[in-house]
Design a protein around this motif. Structure first.
Motif, PDB file in Angstrom:
ATOM      1  N   TYR A 158       0.837  -1.210   0.000  1.00  0.00           N
ATOM      2  CA  TYR A 158       0.000   0.000   0.000  1.00  0.00           C
ATOM      3  C   TYR A 158       0.869   1.258   0.000  1.00  0.00           C
ATOM      4  CZ  TYR A 158      -3.059   3.663   1.780  1.00  0.00           C
ATOM      5  OH  TYR A 158      -3.728   4.848   1.951  1.00  0.00           O
ATOM      6  N   VAL A 159       1.859   1.295   0.859  1.00  0.00           N
ATOM      7  CA  VAL A 159       2.704   2.495   0.862  1.00  0.00           C
ATOM      8  C   VAL A 159       3.605   2.539  -0.369  1.00  0.00           C
ATOM      9  CG1 VAL A 159       2.613   2.740   3.374  1.00  0.00           C
ATOM     10  CG2 VAL A 159       4.591   1.656   2.360  1.00  0.00           C
ATOM     11  N   ARG A 160       3.983   1.357  -0.862  1.00  0.00           N
ATOM     12  CA  ARG A 160       4.793   1.366  -2.087  1.00  0.00           C
ATOM     13  C   ARG A 160       3.970   1.946  -3.243  1.00  0.00           C
ATOM     14  NH1 ARG A 160       6.832  -4.420  -3.050  1.00  0.00           N
ATOM     15  NH2 ARG A 160       5.901  -5.006  -1.076  1.00  0.00           N
ATOM     16  N   THR A 211       0.735   7.082  12.781  1.00  0.00           N
ATOM     17  CA  THR A 211       0.074   5.936  13.412  1.00  0.00           C
ATOM     18  C   THR A 211       0.803   4.658  13.040  1.00  0.00           C
ATOM     19  OG1 THR A 211      -2.043   7.066  13.246  1.00  0.00           O
ATOM     20  CG2 THR A 211      -2.109   4.680  13.611  1.00  0.00           C
ATOM     21  N   CYS A 212       0.938   4.441  11.726  1.00  0.00           N
ATOM     22  CA  CYS A 212       1.718   3.302  11.252  1.00  0.00           C
ATOM     23  C   CYS A 212       3.057   3.874  10.787  1.00  0.00           C
ATOM     24  CB  CYS A 212       1.016   2.597  10.099  1.00  0.00           C
ATOM     25  SG  CYS A 212       2.071   1.340   9.350  1.00  0.00           S
ATOM     26  N   LEU A 213       4.134   3.255  11.219  1.00  0.00           N
ATOM     27  CA  LEU A 213       5.445   3.805  10.880  1.00  0.00           C
ATOM     28  C   LEU A 213       5.730   3.729   9.382  1.00  0.00           C
ATOM     29  CD1 LEU A 213       7.482   2.631  13.972  1.00  0.00           C
ATOM     30  CD2 LEU A 213       6.478   4.870  13.497  1.00  0.00           C
ATOM     31  N   GLY A 259      -8.692  -6.265   9.117  1.00  0.00           N
ATOM     32  CA  GLY A 259      -7.274  -6.353   8.792  1.00  0.00           C
ATOM     33  C   GLY A 259      -6.718  -5.137   8.081  1.00  0.00           C
ATOM     34  N   SER A 260      -5.738  -5.371   7.198  1.00  0.00           N
ATOM     35  CA  SER A 260      -5.039  -4.283   6.497  1.00  0.00           C
ATOM     36  C   SER A 260      -5.989  -3.508   5.595  1.00  0.00           C
ATOM     37  CB  SER A 260      -3.927  -4.836   5.606  1.00  0.00           C
ATOM     38  OG  SER A 260      -3.066  -5.669   6.304  1.00  0.00           O
ATOM     39  N   VAL A 261      -5.573  -2.298   5.299  1.00  0.00           N
ATOM     40  CA  VAL A 261      -6.334  -1.387   4.444  1.00  0.00           C
ATOM     41  C   VAL A 261      -6.685  -2.033   3.085  1.00  0.00           C
ATOM     42  CG1 VAL A 261      -4.199  -0.386   3.496  1.00  0.00           C
ATOM     43  CG2 VAL A 261      -6.248   1.004   3.568  1.00  0.00           C
ATOM     44  N   ARG A 313       1.111  -8.155   2.421  1.00  0.00           N
ATOM     45  CA  ARG A 313       2.505  -8.550   2.646  1.00  0.00           C
ATOM     46  C   ARG A 313       3.284  -7.369   3.240  1.00  0.00           C
ATOM     47  NH1 ARG A 313       6.659 -11.002  -1.454  1.00  0.00           N
ATOM     48  NH2 ARG A 313       7.795 -12.264   0.017  1.00  0.00           N
ATOM     49  N   TYR A 314       4.029  -7.649   4.262  1.00  0.00           N
ATOM     50  CA  TYR A 314       4.819  -6.656   5.004  1.00  0.00           C
ATOM     51  C   TYR A 314       3.975  -5.639   5.763  1.00  0.00           C
ATOM     52  CZ  TYR A 314       8.634  -8.692   2.401  1.00  0.00           C
ATOM     53  OH  TYR A 314       9.515  -9.591   1.860  1.00  0.00           O
ATOM     54  N   CYS A 315       2.705  -5.904   5.915  1.00  0.00           N
ATOM     55  CA  CYS A 315       1.898  -5.076   6.824  1.00  0.00           C
ATOM     56  C   CYS A 315       2.010  -5.741   8.185  1.00  0.00           C
ATOM     57  CB  CYS A 315       0.436  -5.013   6.379  1.00  0.00           C
ATOM     58  SG  CYS A 315      -0.601  -4.246   7.646  1.00  0.00           S
ATOM     59  N   PRO A 333       1.656  -4.532  11.276  1.00  0.00           N
ATOM     60  CA  PRO A 333       0.646  -4.252  12.302  1.00  0.00           C
ATOM     61  C   PRO A 333      -0.510  -5.256  12.301  1.00  0.00           C
ATOM     62  CG  PRO A 333       1.278  -2.212  11.241  1.00  0.00           C
ATOM     63  CD  PRO A 333       1.970  -3.315  10.505  1.00  0.00           C
ATOM     64  N   TYR A 334      -1.004  -5.587  11.131  1.00  0.00           N
ATOM     65  CA  TYR A 334      -2.139  -6.505  11.091  1.00  0.00           C
ATOM     66  C   TYR A 334      -1.708  -7.966  10.988  1.00  0.00           C
ATOM     67  CZ  TYR A 334      -5.249  -2.579  11.122  1.00  0.00           C
ATOM     68  OH  TYR A 334      -5.920  -1.451  11.521  1.00  0.00           O
ATOM     69  N   SER A 335      -0.616  -8.234  10.259  1.00  0.00           N
ATOM     70  CA  SER A 335      -0.174  -9.631  10.117  1.00  0.00           C
ATOM     71  C   SER A 335       0.189 -10.218  11.478  1.00  0.00           C
ATOM     72  CB  SER A 335       1.046  -9.730   9.205  1.00  0.00           C
ATOM     73  OG  SER A 335       0.766  -9.161   7.966  1.00  0.00           O
TER      74      SER A 335
HETATM   75  S1  SF4 Z   1      -1.175  -0.545   8.601  1.00  0.00           S
HETATM   76 FE1  SF4 Z   1      -0.343  -2.041   7.197  1.00  0.00          FE
HETATM   77  S2  SF4 Z   1      -1.247  -1.591   5.191  1.00  0.00           S
HETATM   78 FE2  SF4 Z   1      -1.524   0.217   6.510  1.00  0.00          FE
HETATM   79  S3  SF4 Z   1       0.251   1.465   6.007  1.00  0.00           S
HETATM   80 FE3  SF4 Z   1       0.758   0.287   7.853  1.00  0.00          FE
HETATM   81  S4  SF4 Z   1       1.808  -1.514   7.032  1.00  0.00           S
HETATM   82 FE4  SF4 Z   1       0.741  -0.556   5.301  1.00  0.00          FE
END
Ligand code: SF4
Lengths: 394, 265
Positions: free
Chosen positions: A76-78, A103-105, A244-246, A335-337, A339-341
């Protein structure tokens, strides 16, 4: 059949970039923002135009973004970085400056990348890790005050108390309307689907907020008028809640698969869905009042559990699953999230104790795992349908 | 002679197509054929072979359920059901006390936990890497120049378990070649490979919670060495199946076919 008001909302979203461009030629400033705890009210009250940025589902943009941000960052950030690197998205093109929260690094890192590589002016809002301490509330209030000060500098405007009060009223009504539409989408009558409701939410990221409220109220009127239509047979229904993730605009893979295998989505607690609109109780119409209301909402998954039994996010998840009468939860992790994984297993265990099954789907934006995900979701839907059938039979 | 009302379950997997014909709850015919490149044709061929084995024709079939990865291309079927649901039904049919299924097929492996009625309560699946799949073992059998069926019995004659650290097909293959070049005994390497796979998939099985009785299904379940390694790694006892465990998915599909037909759908 799609409601007329929903079609109108979609049409207005398509027309919005041209309006933003025009507003900018008339001297207005557009702020692209991203972050769960960022109070959009403050941007709006300063006479700035807020647009929430971020998209998903486009592997090509992810690749472009990965030239600037690590491939160990979530897709998502990529993709967000890819949007800026490519600079073809008409909303992104029309932003004057950006606002991100920490909030999320990974979103915080995105802000750094956008500043470093693309010379973007980014205002960053600091966020405490533990929301429940009084010190955290003081810290966050100070951060929001500082954030407002930076916005004032960049906009050349001062925050006006009456304008803030008016904005809070507008946003409260938007939140109320969204929550009401969500109730409709979960009804048996299916006057509106979750997918349409989700599109409506995303429309609110870019549309003018006053017009958006009028459109939400139009949708509600249309829904009220359509009530009483005969409900479809309930048999064979697998009602699914997504957590879960966004799942941002453009990321349709999971949603398509759930529909394709006969599941019905009836709710979510996604950052890109319902959860930001819930439990926002602004006491005083001040910057501090807004800050405290935001910090007291359901926390984002990136913030640590303090006590699993009393964690607000898990508690809210359980309540929402019951409210929307979901039979099971699909827990989507990118993948690579992290916080939720990282929290998938404990979320599954807590829900299992309540008899709510959870299926974790770990994915990214490429289509290579489509069939593998399809098999899992199809099996999950079969499992829920068999359970329902057995429950009805007994 | 009165007409037979028969039901078929066709499980088109990546390596093998398994078909079972049932009538009045009993298996009356079955076939296992090698899966070719044409998915639809595999299903038809499997169906025809199993019908021949049962002494029936297509006219005798009341309902057909297709499963496995080839289910997406199954015009011969009245309904398609995932292999997860089918394995659950099949294992419950073969051994009604089954609570956990370990399924190792041609290209994936799964752990499925069942409720008391043989319905799926939870599952986990690994299809991202070849560890624990028939395909992986097939590659290894090639290295040792033996058939897939010989791997299991060979491993039982091992005198020591040689640690094999890779479960990636490519790396495990080169690791095995190096061990052979060093003069290690093939059976000791093979048992090491089985143990490496058991450890690799063990985490996934513990995520769904392994409960007794444990049923081992899929083509790899015929490998006695793999079975022994799993029992040791997971500290479990795997039940002796009274039917070919490779047929579990197809049996489940046939069971579902019969009940769907009875429910009129
Ligand atoms: S919470 Fe997960 S999907 Fe959202 S920005 Fe952070 S790592 Fe990415």
């Amino acid at each position: 059949m799609t409601l007329q008001s929903v079609e109108l909302i979609r049409k207005r979203v398509a027309e919005r970039p041209a309006e933003l461009a025009e507003a900018r030629t008339n001297g207005q400033k557009v702020v692209g923002w991203q972050g769960y705890n960022l109070p959009e009210e403050l941007i709006y009250a300063l006479g700035l135009i807020p647009v929430r940025i971020g998209a998903g589902g486009d592997d090509r943009l992810v690749e472009i973004g990965a030239r600037y941000i690590s491939t160990k960052n979530c897709v998502y950030v990529r993709e967000t970085v890819g949007l800026f690197a490519e600079n073809k998205d008409p909303i992104v093109q029309n932003t004057d400056f950006l606002a991100f929260d920490a909030t999320c690094l990974q979103t915080y890192r995105t802000a750094e990348i956008l500043e470093y590589y693309f010379n973007k002016e980014v205002v960053v809002l600091g966020v405490p890790r533990n929301f429940y301490w009084p010190e955290a509330q003081v810290y966050f209030t100070k951060e929001v005050e500082h954030f407002t000060g930076r916005l004032e500098e960049l906009s050349g405007a001062r925050l006006d108390h009456d304008k803030l009060a008016e904005t809070i009223e507008l946003y409260n009504r938007i939140r109320g309307a969204i929550v009401e539409i969500y109730e409709y989408q979960a009804e048996r009558e299916r006057l509106i689907s979750w997918e349409e409701t989700y599109d409506i939410i995303h429309a609110g990221y870019v549309l003018d907020r006053k017009e958006y409220l009028r459109m939400l109220e139009g949708t509600l009127r249309e829904l009220q008028e359509a009530q009483g239509r005969p409900a479809p047979e309930e048999e064979d229904e697998a009602r699914i809640f997504i957590s879960g993730s966004v799942i941002p605009p453009g990321d349709k893979k999971l949603i398509h698969i759930i529909n394709a295998v006969g599941g019905r989505i009836v709710g979510d607690d996604l950052w890109s869905g319902l959860i930001p609109y819930l439990d926002v109780h602004i006491g005083e119409n001040t910057v501090e009042g807004v800050a405290l209301a935001y910090i007291n909402r359901t926390p984002h998954g990136a913030l640590p559990y303090l006590e699993l039994e009393t964690d607000k996010r898990i508690k809210r998840l359980k309540e929402l699953v019951k409210n929307y009468k979901a039979h099971g939860v699909i827990y989507h992790t990118l993948r690579y999230c992290d916080p939720y994984s990282f929290k998938a297993k404990e979320t599954k265990d807590v829900l299992a104790a309540e008899g709510i099954p959870l299926l974790e789907i770990h994915t990214e934006y490429s289509g290579s795992d489509y069939e593998a995900i399809r098999t899992r979701i199809e099996a999950f839907v079969e499992m829920l349908k068999i359970r329902n059938f057995e429950t009805l039979r007994n | 002679m009165s007409k037979v009302t028969a039901f078929a379950g066709v499980d088109v997997g990546s390596l093998g197509t398994k078909t079972v014909i049932m009538a009045e709850g009993e298996i009356i015919g079955s076939a296992i054929i090698r899966t070719g490149i044409n998915t639809e044709e595999n299903g038809w061929n499997g169906l025809n072979a199993a019908l021949e084995n049962a002494g029936l024709t297509r006219d005798d079939l009341a309902y057909v359920v297709a499963t496995g990865y080839g289910r997406i291309s199954a015009p011969y079927a009245n309904k398609t059901v995932t292999e997860i649901t089918c394995h659950a039904k099949g294992a419950h049919y073969i051994h009604p006390q089954t609570k956990t299924i370990i399924d190792m097929g041609g290209q994936d492996c799964k752990a499925i936990r069942l409720d008391d009625d043989g319905n799926v309560a939870d599952f986990a699946m690994n299809d991202k890497c070849a560890a624990g799949t028939g395909r992986f073992l097939e590659v290894m059998a090639n290295v040792f120049k033996v058939s897939l069926d010989e791997l299991g019995p060979l491993s039982l004659s091992a005198t020591e378990v040689l640690p094999v650290s890779s479960t990636c097909t490519v790396f495990a293959e080169s690791e095995t070649v190096s061990l052979l070049a060093r003069g290690e005994k093939p059976e000791n390497i093979i048992v090491g490979i089985h143990h490496a796979i058991s450890k690799r998939v063990g985490g996934m099985f513990s995520r769904v919670g392994v409960q007794n009785d444990v049923f081992f299904s899929g083509g790899v379940a015929k490998n006695v060495g793999m079975r022994k390694a799993l029992e040791e790694a997971l500290q479990i006892k795997i039940v002796e199946p009274r039917k070919d465990p490779q047929l579990a998915g197809a049996i489940g599909a046939a069971v579902i076919a019969e009940s769907a037909w009875k429910r009129g759908r």
